[in-house]
Every structure is written in C-alpha cells, then in structure tokens.
Enzyme design. Sequence first.
Site, mmCIF file in Angstrom:
data_model
loop_
_atom_site.group_PDB
_atom_site.id
_atom_site.type_symbol
_atom_site.label_atom_id
_atom_site.label_comp_id
_atom_site.label_asym_id
_atom_site.label_seq_id
_atom_site.Cartn_x
_atom_site.Cartn_y
_atom_site.Cartn_z
ATOM 1 C CE1 TYR A 206 -3.847 -2.017 2.482
ATOM 2 C CE2 TYR A 206 -3.370 -2.926 0.146
ATOM 3 C CZ TYR A 206 -3.993 -2.932 1.326
ATOM 4 O OH TYR A 206 -5.216 -3.705 1.631
ATOM 5 C CD GLN A 258 -13.207 40.272 2.615
ATOM 6 O OE1 GLN A 258 -14.422 40.075 3.118
ATOM 7 N NE2 GLN A 258 -12.682 39.910 1.579
ATOM 8 C CD GLU A 352 -3.744 7.949 -2.788
ATOM 9 O OE1 GLU A 352 -3.410 8.480 -4.013
ATOM 10 O OE2 GLU A 352 -3.777 6.725 -2.683
HETATM 11 C C1 LIG Z 1 -1.240 17.540 -3.917
HETATM 12 C C2 LIG Z 1 -0.994 16.208 -4.091
HETATM 13 C C3 LIG Z 1 -1.836 15.569 -5.208
HETATM 14 C C4 LIG Z 1 -1.089 14.280 -6.027
HETATM 15 C C5 LIG Z 1 -2.052 14.113 -7.290
HETATM 16 C C6 LIG Z 1 -2.821 12.892 -6.720
HETATM 17 C C7 LIG Z 1 -3.892 12.587 -8.112
HETATM 18 C C8 LIG Z 1 -4.994 11.608 -7.508
HETATM 19 C C9 LIG Z 1 -4.737 10.356 -6.954
HETATM 20 C C10 LIG Z 1 -5.611 9.593 -6.320
HETATM 21 C C11 LIG Z 1 -5.369 8.163 -6.449
HETATM 22 C C12 LIG Z 1 -5.957 7.193 -5.632
HETATM 23 O O1 LIG Z 1 -7.272 7.475 -5.049
HETATM 24 S S1 LIG Z 1 -5.445 5.452 -5.497
HETATM 25 C C13 LIG Z 1 -6.651 4.638 -4.682
HETATM 26 C C14 LIG Z 1 -6.726 5.186 -3.276
HETATM 27 N N1 LIG Z 1 -7.556 4.374 -2.412
HETATM 28 C C15 LIG Z 1 -7.514 4.198 -1.116
HETATM 29 O O2 LIG Z 1 -6.564 4.996 -0.554
HETATM 30 C C16 LIG Z 1 -8.117 2.868 -0.650
HETATM 31 C C17 LIG Z 1 -8.281 3.225 0.991
HETATM 32 N N2 LIG Z 1 -8.274 1.981 1.633
HETATM 33 C C18 LIG Z 1 -7.342 1.403 2.274
HETATM 34 O O3 LIG Z 1 -6.129 1.869 2.296
HETATM 35 C C19 LIG Z 1 -7.483 0.279 2.996
HETATM 36 O O4 LIG Z 1 -8.634 -0.570 2.257
HETATM 37 C C20 LIG Z 1 -7.717 0.314 4.572
HETATM 38 C C21 LIG Z 1 -6.510 1.045 5.032
HETATM 39 C C22 LIG Z 1 -8.816 1.370 4.711
HETATM 40 C C23 LIG Z 1 -8.104 -0.951 5.209
HETATM 41 O O5 LIG Z 1 -7.075 -1.638 4.660
HETATM 42 P P1 LIG Z 1 -7.418 -3.426 5.164
HETATM 43 O O6 LIG Z 1 -6.176 -3.959 4.358
HETATM 44 O O7 LIG Z 1 -8.672 -3.728 5.011
HETATM 45 O O8 LIG Z 1 -6.701 -3.244 6.593
HETATM 46 P P2 LIG Z 1 -7.564 -3.167 7.774
HETATM 47 O O9 LIG Z 1 -7.964 -4.633 8.133
HETATM 48 O O10 LIG Z 1 -8.359 -1.987 8.106
HETATM 49 O O11 LIG Z 1 -6.123 -2.783 9.095
HETATM 50 C C24 LIG Z 1 -5.179 -3.818 8.945
HETATM 51 C C25 LIG Z 1 -4.040 -3.274 9.562
HETATM 52 O O12 LIG Z 1 -3.183 -2.821 8.353
HETATM 53 C C26 LIG Z 1 -2.814 -1.410 8.691
HETATM 54 N N3 LIG Z 1 -2.753 -0.686 7.588
HETATM 55 C C27 LIG Z 1 -3.616 -0.421 6.687
HETATM 56 N N4 LIG Z 1 -2.999 0.326 5.642
HETATM 57 C C28 LIG Z 1 -1.800 0.495 5.985
HETATM 58 C C29 LIG Z 1 -0.939 0.975 5.286
HETATM 59 N N5 LIG Z 1 -1.004 1.786 4.170
HETATM 60 N N6 LIG Z 1 0.633 1.120 5.951
HETATM 61 C C30 LIG Z 1 0.558 0.369 6.994
HETATM 62 N N7 LIG Z 1 -0.367 -0.131 7.712
HETATM 63 C C31 LIG Z 1 -1.568 -0.039 7.166
HETATM 64 C C32 LIG Z 1 -3.675 -0.845 9.751
HETATM 65 O O13 LIG Z 1 -3.229 0.250 10.576
HETATM 66 C C33 LIG Z 1 -4.134 -2.057 10.530
HETATM 67 O O14 LIG Z 1 -3.119 -2.303 11.364
HETATM 68 P P3 LIG Z 1 -3.775 -2.843 12.971
HETATM 69 O O15 LIG Z 1 -4.724 -1.778 13.380
HETATM 70 O O16 LIG Z 1 -4.764 -3.985 12.758
HETATM 71 O O17 LIG Z 1 -2.598 -3.056 13.632
HETATM 72 C C1 LIG Z 2 -10.637 12.862 -8.552
HETATM 73 C C2 LIG Z 2 -10.429 11.317 -8.000
HETATM 74 C C3 LIG Z 2 -9.488 10.778 -8.459
HETATM 75 C C4 LIG Z 2 -9.116 9.494 -8.416
HETATM 76 N N1 LIG Z 2 -7.842 8.939 -8.679
HETATM 77 C C5 LIG Z 2 -7.849 7.339 -8.482
HETATM 78 C C6 LIG Z 2 -6.699 6.736 -9.047
HETATM 79 O O1 LIG Z 2 -5.885 7.341 -9.826
HETATM 80 N N2 LIG Z 2 -6.898 5.516 -8.685
HETATM 81 C C7 LIG Z 2 -7.353 4.675 -8.145
HETATM 82 O O2 LIG Z 2 -7.117 3.635 -7.966
HETATM 83 N N3 LIG Z 2 -8.618 5.553 -7.489
HETATM 84 C C8 LIG Z 2 -8.596 6.790 -7.813
HETATM 85 N N4 LIG Z 2 -9.799 7.241 -7.223
HETATM 86 C C9 LIG Z 2 -10.931 6.331 -6.425
HETATM 87 C C10 LIG Z 2 -10.694 6.989 -5.054
HETATM 88 O O3 LIG Z 2 -9.585 6.401 -4.394
HETATM 89 C C11 LIG Z 2 -11.969 6.322 -4.180
HETATM 90 O O4 LIG Z 2 -12.939 6.983 -4.731
HETATM 91 C C12 LIG Z 2 -11.905 6.453 -2.579
HETATM 92 O O5 LIG Z 2 -10.718 5.492 -2.405
HETATM 93 C C13 LIG Z 2 -13.067 6.102 -1.933
HETATM 94 O O6 LIG Z 2 -13.759 4.857 -2.559
HETATM 95 P P1 LIG Z 2 -15.158 4.877 -2.847
HETATM 96 O O7 LIG Z 2 -15.315 6.083 -4.071
HETATM 97 O O8 LIG Z 2 -15.319 3.324 -3.407
HETATM 98 O O9 LIG Z 2 -15.953 5.312 -2.000
HETATM 99 P P2 LIG Z 2 -16.568 4.299 -0.657
HETATM 100 O O10 LIG Z 2 -15.712 3.687 -0.143
HETATM 101 O O11 LIG Z 2 -17.815 3.614 -1.285
HETATM 102 O O12 LIG Z 2 -17.117 5.512 0.323
HETATM 103 C C14 LIG Z 2 -18.478 5.823 0.260
HETATM 104 C C15 LIG Z 2 -18.710 6.483 1.679
HETATM 105 O O13 LIG Z 2 -18.930 5.189 2.586
HETATM 106 C C16 LIG Z 2 -18.110 5.513 3.733
HETATM 107 N N5 LIG Z 2 -17.287 4.417 4.081
HETATM 108 C C17 LIG Z 2 -16.906 3.451 3.389
HETATM 109 N N6 LIG Z 2 -16.101 2.485 4.156
HETATM 110 C C18 LIG Z 2 -16.387 3.004 5.336
HETATM 111 C C19 LIG Z 2 -15.952 2.481 6.528
HETATM 112 N N7 LIG Z 2 -15.159 1.224 6.560
HETATM 113 N N8 LIG Z 2 -16.100 3.166 7.740
HETATM 114 C C20 LIG Z 2 -16.995 4.361 7.627
HETATM 115 N N9 LIG Z 2 -17.331 4.792 6.386
HETATM 116 C C21 LIG Z 2 -16.985 3.809 5.443
HETATM 117 C C22 LIG Z 2 -17.039 6.704 3.158
HETATM 118 O O14 LIG Z 2 -16.477 7.447 4.227
HETATM 119 C C23 LIG Z 2 -17.913 7.223 2.345
HETATM 120 O O15 LIG Z 2 -18.666 8.485 2.946
HETATM 121 C C24 LIG Z 2 -9.910 8.647 -7.532
HETATM 122 C C25 LIG Z 2 -11.208 9.473 -7.098
HETATM 123 C C26 LIG Z 2 -11.242 10.534 -7.267
HETATM 124 C C27 LIG Z 2 -12.482 11.502 -6.802
#
Ligand SMILES: CCCCCCCCCCCC(=O)SCCNC(=O)CCNC(=O)[C@H](O)C(C)(C)COP(=O)(O)OP(=O)(O)OC[C@H]1O[C@@H](n2cnc3c(N)ncnc32)[C@H](O)[C@@H]1OP(=O)(O)O
Ligand SMILES: Cc1cc2nc3c(=O)[nH]c(=O)nc-3n(C[C@H](O)[C@H](O)[C@H](O)COP(=O)(O)OP(=O)(O)OC[C@H]3O[C@@H](n4cnc5c(N)ncnc54)[C@H](O)[C@@H]3O)c2cc1C
Length: 593
Positions: A206, A258, A352
């Site tokens: 991650y 303001q 993110e």
């Molecule tokens: C301006 C600039 C712009 C820059 C320009 C950017 C352009 C836009 C880019 C957007 C790109 C994206 O959106 S990319 C996609 C982004 N998507 C996300 O971020 C997905 C979010 N969801 C997640 O990261 C994961 O599902 C979690 C962390 C919510 C849950 O993960 P999980 O695998 O289910 O783990 P969970 O059971 O909850 O937790 C198990 C244990 O793992 C740990 N854990 C979980 N994640 C991590 C981690 N990353 N690193 C270390 N430890 C971790 C927890 O603390 C926990 O520890 P313990 O408590 O058990 O000890």
């Molecule tokens: C502009 C933009 C750029 C993006 N770029 C990328 C990219 O480059 N690559 C990529 O892979 N993804 C990208 N994404 C996707 C983004 O990472 C996801 O939209 C984000 O991770 C949220 O997941 P979701 O949309 O499925 O919302 P969901 O996870 O369905 O969440 C919907 C609602 O449910 C709530 N919810 C969900 N799970 C829980 C929980 N466990 N506890 C409490 N509340 C919860 C959330 O808080 C939220 O209010 C982008 C999104 C946007 C808007």
Amino acid sequence: MEHAPKAIDVTNDVEMRTFNFFTMGIDGHPLGLHLDMAIPTILNNADEEQQKDWLPKAANREFIATYAQTEMGHGTNLKKLETTATYDPKTQEFVLNSPTITSTKWWPGNLGKSSNYAVVMAQLYTQGKCHGAHPFFVQLRDLNTHKPLKGITVGDIGPKFGMNTVDNGFLQFDHVRTPRRSMFMKHAKVLPDGRYVPPVHDKLNYSAMVFIRAAIVSGMAYHLLVTSTIAVRYSAIRRQGEITPGAGEVKVLDYQTQQHRIFPQLARGLAFRLSGQYIMKLYTQTMDDIRNGDISAVPDLHALSCGLKAVTTHHAALGLEQCRMACGGHGYSQASGFPLHYSVAVGACTYEGENMVMLLQTARHLMKIAKAIRAGQSPKSNKIVDYLFHKGPPKCLIDQAYDTNYRNVLESFEHLARRQTLEVYDKLVQLQQQGRNYEQAWNDCAVELCKATRAHVRTFLARTFVEEIDKISDLSIKSVLQDLLQLYLYYEVTECATGLLEDGFMTGQQHKYAKKKIYEALEKIRPNAVSIVDSFDFQDRELHSVLGRRDGNVYENLLKWAQSSPLNKTDVLPFHHKYLGKMMEEARQRSKI
Ligand SMILES: CCCCCCCCCCCC(=O)SCCNC(=O)CCNC(=O)[C@H](O)C(C)(C)COP(=O)(O)OP(=O)(O)OC[C@H]1O[C@@H](n2cnc3c(N)ncnc32)[C@H](O)[C@@H]1OP(=O)(O)O
Ligand SMILES: Cc1cc2nc3c(=O)[nH]c(=O)nc-3n(C[C@H](O)[C@H](O)[C@H](O)COP(=O)(O)OP(=O)(O)OC[C@H]3O[C@@H](n4cnc5c(N)ncnc54)[C@H](O)[C@@H]3O)c2cc1C
C-alpha cells in the site's frame, strides 16, 4: 497596490510548487499518476531486476502508467476488490480477469486515454488460494498504435465535478495473460512453480497510497496559500462601503469580518506546509528503513499520514470556499480561479482514502495507545504520541500572563486529544463488556473515534507549527510569522472550544481570552498581509486568477477576460433569431391581435 516595508521570505517552497505544478499542474495532466503513483510503486514495490527494467523507461517517459486500484464497486475496502490475477504454473503467467461489472476498474487518473501501462491491484490466486490484493505492472495499449491490447476494454468515465483535464478511466480485463514477473516482487513473490512467498509486512503493497497521502498535506497547503493570495490581493484593491462616514470607501480587507475569513486560511496554509514537510521526511525515512529491513515506523507513518490527509483536505476545502465567498460576485466567476482550485483541492477529501475511513485508521492506532495507557504502560519515546501518556495540568492555563512558546495552548490541545482518546477507548471497552462484539462497538463509537483523531492531528499540527517558528533566526520574519502562529493557535482553540468547555477544563472567560487574541492577531497581520502573500511569489499563471494578479489591475483585465469569451465573438449569436427573436416576434404579433 499597498506595499508593506519588506517582502517576507515566508517559505522556500520552490520544491513544493514544482512538485504540484508538474504532478498536478493545477487541474492535473496526462503524467499525473505516472509521476505520483506509478513511479513510487516501482521504487518501493519492484525488486532490483524489475527496477532496472522499468524505472529508467518510466523516468524517461517511454510509457505512461497509471495506478488502477479502485473499482466501480469498491474503493475503500481493498479486501473486496474483485479483479483477479490467477497464476498458471504451466505457462508461468498470471491471468487477469474482471469477473463482474463492479470489478471494472473505475476512477484511475489518466487511465481513459493517456496511459499505456498500469499498476493494477488484483486479488492474487495461486495454487487455489487467494492471498489478497497485490500490485501488477500491466501493459494496456500498444506502444505504437496506442490501441487497447487483446482482452482489454478501456475508456474515459466522463465529465466530473472538476479536474476535467484528467482522463479518469475505466478498465476491464477479459482473461488477459501477463508474465509472472509482471507481479511486483520486492515484498511478496510467486515462484515459478506457483508457491507464494509472503511479504514481511502485509501492507507494504500500500506504500504508493501512503506517499500520496503524505504529499497531499503539502498540496493542501499550496491550495490554501494560493487561494489566500487571491483573496488578500483582491481584498486589498476592492473598495466597498465606508467605515467612517464621509471618509470614503475602504478596502474590504479593512473589515474585521474579511480578515477573520481569510487570514486563518493563510495561517492554516502555513501550518500544513510545515507538517507536510515533516510527514514527507517521515515517509522518505520509513521507505529507506524498509529497504534496510526495518519496518518499525510503518504503523506510525500510516496513522499520521491518514490523519493529516483527512484533516488538511477537509480544512482546505472549507478554507478555499471561505476565500471564494470573501471575494463577492467576482469570486464566483471562473476569472477568479476559485472554481478551478476548489474543484481540484476538494477531490482530495475523497481520493487516496476517503476522509472518514482515514480518520478511523488513525483511530485504530490511538486505541492501541489508549489500551497501553490503561494497562499502565509507559511511553515509547515517540514524539508524535507520547503526550497521550502524560498527565497535563487539570485546568486550562491559556490566559496566564506569560505562555512560553505557547506551552499552555499546546497543553490544551493535548488535554482534549488525551481526554477524547481515553473516553472513546473506555466506551469501546464498556460496550464490549455489555455484550457487543468489537466491530459493532467500534461502529457505535465511530464518530467519537473520528473526533479523537482530529484532536490528535490538531495537536500535531500546532506543535509542529510552534517548533518550526521557534527555529527561525531572522527576527523580522519571525515576528510576522508569530502573528500568524498566534492567529492559528487561538483560532484552533475556538474551533475546538466545545471539547475544551465540555469537561470544564477551559472556562468561558478563557474562551473570551482566546477570541481577544484572535482579533489582536488579525490587527497585527493586516499591515503585512499583502507582503506575506507576495512573498510566496506565486506566478500569475499558477494562480489562474484575474482577481489575484500581482499588478492588481483587476477591473481592466476582468473586462478583457470577459470580452475574450467565445460568446462575445459576435454581437448577435446565431441562435438569437432562430429562437428568442422568433419567440419575441410571435409574441408581438399575438399582442397586436
Ligand atoms: C497534492 C498532491 C496531489 C497528488 C495527485 C494525486 C492525484 C489523485 C490520486 C488519487 C489516487 C487514488 O485515489 S488511489 C486509490 C486510493 N485508495 C485508497 O486509499 C483505499 C483506501 N483503503 C485502504 O487503504 C484500506 O482498505 C484500509 C487501510 C482502509 C483498510 O485496509 P485493510 O487491508 O482492510 O486493513 P485493515 O483490516 O483495516 O487494517 C489492518 C492493519 O493494516 C494497517 N494498515 C492499513 N493500511 C496500511 C498502510 N498503508 N500502511 C501501514 N499499515 C496499514 C492498519 O493500521 C491495521 O493495523 P492494525 O490496526 O490491525 O494493527
Ligand atoms: C478525483 C479522483 C481521482 C481518483 N484517482 C484514482 C486513481 O488514480 N486510482 C485509483 O485507484 N482510484 C482513484 N480514485 C478513487 C478513490 O480512491 C476512491 O473514490 C476512494 O478511495 C473512495 O472509495 P469509493 O469511491 O469506493 O467510496 P466508498 O468507499 O464507497 O465510500 C463511500 C462512503 O462510505 C463511507 N465508508 C466506506 N467504508 C467505510 C468504513 N469502513 N467506515 C466508515 N465509513 C465508510 C465513506 O466514508 C464514504 O462516505 C479517484 C477518485 C477521485 C474522486
């Protein structure tokens, strides 16, 4: 334009602006995800041989890669991602497949039309067992024709709230074969015979997300400082209304309302910038540690990056909106730049890691600490959380005559974070003692858990701000920044006043004292406001704003901007006679009858 005596070199943020401008631009561009996520993934998840092969080409832009993790049906819950990567030992290949409509990759930036490669997160199956989501480096399009490869359906997801210069896309695999070595093999591995070798820490896959969360903190500082610059400059030229009757119209920046609207955003931008530097250093250090086999800082980095990302993005979204509203009607025009900046910044509350989910991730970390505190354990010399173990003063001391380095204010933030952390922990325990399972108890405490995280992050932001300003040796700069620090701290006291008053820690009198300190700071900042924002040295092209022009020639350029609109190419638009003209003519004819 008014000019205070000296320009202030507030932050040397060239590297931040370069980072933002070249990764995000203002509203993104085709290489955004390539630079922000694909390359960090290669750096932290590819083994040596893979890095040798992929990194030079990636750095040289011989291909464009995105980060394809989110699916139509899942973004947060990575455990439930549906895209599969099934290992075939006969051919030593993985077969990538999108089994359902909800498994369609959906949202990845630059996926729609620009990228020809992707880091694809897929559930890894080998020898009949699923090992969870792992990253794969997959070619999507032919490098010459740019046509999608066999078995791949890819396209753009259509117009969005903002960032419409980014081709966020969708992607489906129909049993697409990819070599075994397309799996990132630095941490987890699949051997040629199909045996799975687990990573030393199952969340190292991650790491690209952690990088962006850390980067977003400085990114939010950038957005706040940019929009405060626009709002301050415009408010310093806009005259509207009188304060003293007959004395002539004043600059709207002279209105206390303001100042109260804009200056806290400036202060928060600075606070986020300083914490953004800290978390990026922590990220870099932790990645180096992992390379040397030490994963001890991974949980701290995850907890702090999640909390900072959630708090700074939320406050940036609110702050940008305040700056826009402070600019009246012209703030509502595209000419102001606010719609552009806002629609980019506010996306970060979601991407993110959706903010609520991020706050709860940090809360997991805090609950572990609360458990240790309740068990009478001593702190582990960790500057980020040790204060939770300490007993602070029983009563708020913010109005004491002399508060060295704002110790009393910081102790108030620490008190609130400690109290909320321990109270929600105790509630979690109590609910379980009453028979609820942990998960249900967790959900029933989730709002309070988020509050504890916000209080903890506020404490971190404030302490970092105080410590960094304290290091400044140039007294003239230091005195101006201390005005912003004073505003920041007491503004945050009033923002969390309910929590401080709730247990009688702070009195109503002390709350009044905090407000007095805010108004005092506003007055001190006013004469330097334009100079402070000028010192950021944002180029007009970065601000994208007629209102925020450095030369202050707003009105002439507002008219020029409007006249350049395509609508004004001709005086009478073709549709007029066809519709409105015809409608009015018929109406006049009817009225003659
Ligand atoms: C301006 C600039 C712009 C820059 C320009 C950017 C352009 C836009 C880019 C957007 C790109 C994206 O959106 S990319 C996609 C982004 N998507 C996300 O971020 C997905 C979010 N969801 C997640 O990261 C994961 O599902 C979690 C962390 C919510 C849950 O993960 P999980 O695998 O289910 O783990 P969970 O059971 O909850 O937790 C198990 C244990 O793992 C740990 N854990 C979980 N994640 C991590 C981690 N990353 N690193 C270390 N430890 C971790 C927890 O603390 C926990 O520890 P313990 O408590 O058990 O000890
Ligand atoms: C502009 C933009 C750029 C993006 N770029 C990328 C990219 O480059 N690559 C990529 O892979 N993804 C990208 N994404 C996707 C983004 O990472 C996801 O939209 C984000 O991770 C949220 O997941 P979701 O949309 O499925 O919302 P969901 O996870 O369905 O969440 C919907 C609602 O449910 C709530 N919810 C969900 N799970 C829980 C929980 N466990 N506890 C409490 N509340 C919860 C959330 O808080 C939220 O209010 C982008 C999104 C946007 C808007």
